[in-house]
Write a protein that holds these residues in place. Structure first.
Motif, mmCIF file in Angstrom:
data_model
loop_
_atom_site.group_PDB
_atom_site.id
_atom_site.type_symbol
_atom_site.label_atom_id
_atom_site.label_comp_id
_atom_site.label_asym_id
_atom_site.label_seq_id
_atom_site.Cartn_x
_atom_site.Cartn_y
_atom_site.Cartn_z
ATOM 1 N N SER A 42 0.806 -1.221 0.000
ATOM 2 C CA SER A 42 0.000 0.000 0.000
ATOM 3 C C SER A 42 0.840 1.273 0.000
ATOM 4 O O SER A 42 0.358 2.336 -0.390
ATOM 5 N N PHE A 43 2.091 1.174 0.420
ATOM 6 C CA PHE A 43 2.908 2.376 0.539
ATOM 7 C C PHE A 43 3.489 2.839 -0.796
ATOM 8 O O PHE A 43 3.784 4.025 -0.952
ATOM 9 N N GLY A 44 3.638 1.957 -1.756
ATOM 10 C CA GLY A 44 4.182 2.346 -3.059
ATOM 11 C C GLY A 44 3.346 3.399 -3.761
ATOM 12 O O GLY A 44 3.854 4.477 -4.111
ATOM 13 N N PRO A 45 2.058 3.139 -3.993
ATOM 14 C CA PRO A 45 1.227 4.145 -4.651
ATOM 15 C C PRO A 45 1.094 5.426 -3.827
ATOM 16 O O PRO A 45 1.047 6.530 -4.380
ATOM 17 N N ARG A 46 1.054 5.287 -2.518
ATOM 18 C CA ARG A 46 0.933 6.478 -1.667
ATOM 19 C C ARG A 46 2.205 7.319 -1.755
ATOM 20 O O ARG A 46 2.141 8.549 -1.787
ATOM 21 N N ALA A 47 3.366 6.676 -1.798
ATOM 22 C CA ALA A 47 4.627 7.414 -1.934
ATOM 23 C C ALA A 47 4.694 8.109 -3.294
ATOM 24 O O ALA A 47 5.049 9.293 -3.378
ATOM 25 N N ALA A 48 4.340 7.394 -4.342
ATOM 26 C CA ALA A 48 4.393 7.980 -5.688
ATOM 27 C C ALA A 48 3.479 9.191 -5.806
ATOM 28 O O ALA A 48 3.816 10.169 -6.490
ATOM 29 N N ALA A 49 2.343 9.163 -5.136
ATOM 30 C CA ALA A 49 1.395 10.278 -5.199
ATOM 31 C C ALA A 49 1.900 11.506 -4.442
ATOM 32 O O ALA A 49 1.379 12.608 -4.636
ATOM 33 N N ARG A 50 2.913 11.342 -3.599
ATOM 34 C CA ARG A 50 3.382 12.450 -2.773
ATOM 35 C C ARG A 50 4.676 13.082 -3.276
ATOM 36 O O ARG A 50 5.299 13.875 -2.560
ATOM 37 N N VAL A 51 5.092 12.744 -4.484
ATOM 38 C CA VAL A 51 6.319 13.357 -5.023
ATOM 39 C C VAL A 51 6.245 14.878 -4.919
ATOM 40 O O VAL A 51 7.157 15.495 -4.364
ATOM 41 N N PRO A 52 5.163 15.510 -5.400
ATOM 42 C CA PRO A 52 5.075 16.954 -5.168
ATOM 43 C C PRO A 52 4.863 17.190 -3.668
ATOM 44 O O PRO A 52 4.057 16.518 -3.039
ATOM 45 N N GLY A 53 5.626 18.074 -3.109
ATOM 46 C CA GLY A 53 5.467 18.384 -1.693
ATOM 47 C C GLY A 53 6.361 17.580 -0.779
ATOM 48 O O GLY A 53 6.320 17.748 0.438
#
Length: 160
Positions: A42-53
């Protein structure tokens, strides 16, 4: 060590740090429903979504930790266990505070799981004030939110 903006290539390393550090600070302190959702995958997609910021602490080419800001919130700050106590967390926090102030935020806030005494001591030592208990709406599946007992910490920021 240097703090730099996260890139998409950092997402797998951020996800790995995040998963392990999240478990260190949250197991036994958050609802079982949330623990069941926070699988390694679950952390992979969440990490990728947070690149901005997000900025990462880069130690010898490896991601040692990261900090994410969203609006006026320091949403995430996690450090790999092997780098705790080395100044990585303080450097990431200082960078996040600077980014928040540069965006015009006067009072920043963050949520700390109520039972995470180590994190609470760290933020207090860095000048953040415990503003009391509240239920943080943690990200669940399909936009649902899971209430998590937390403490709200705030800090007045000098404008950059």
């Amino acid at each position: 060590m240097r703090v730099r903006p996260m890139t998409p290539d950092d997402a797998p390393a951020v996800a790995d740090v995040w998963y392990r550090a999240w478990r260190d600070g949250h197991l036994g302190h958050v609802p079982d429903e949330l623990v069941a959702l926070r699988t390694p995958e679950s952390f992979g997609p969440r990490a990728a979504a947070r690149v901005p910021g997000t900025c990462v602490a880069d130690v010898d080419g490896q991601v040692a930790g990261f900090a994410t800001v969203v609006g006026d919130e320091l949403e995430e700050l996690f450090v790999d266990a092997g780098h705790r106590g080395s100044g990585v967390a303080a450097a990431l926090l200082a960078d996040a505070e600077h980014r928040l102030a540069a965006a015009g935020v006067e009072t920043a806030w963050l949520a700390v799981v109520a039972g995470n005494a180590r994190a609470r001591r760290f933020y207090a030592k860095q000048g953040w004030r415990d503003d009391g208990p509240f239920d943080y709406a943690a990200e669940g599946p399909d936009g649902t939110r899971i209430p998590v007992p937390c403490r709200r910490y705030v800090k007045e920021l000098r404008q950059a």
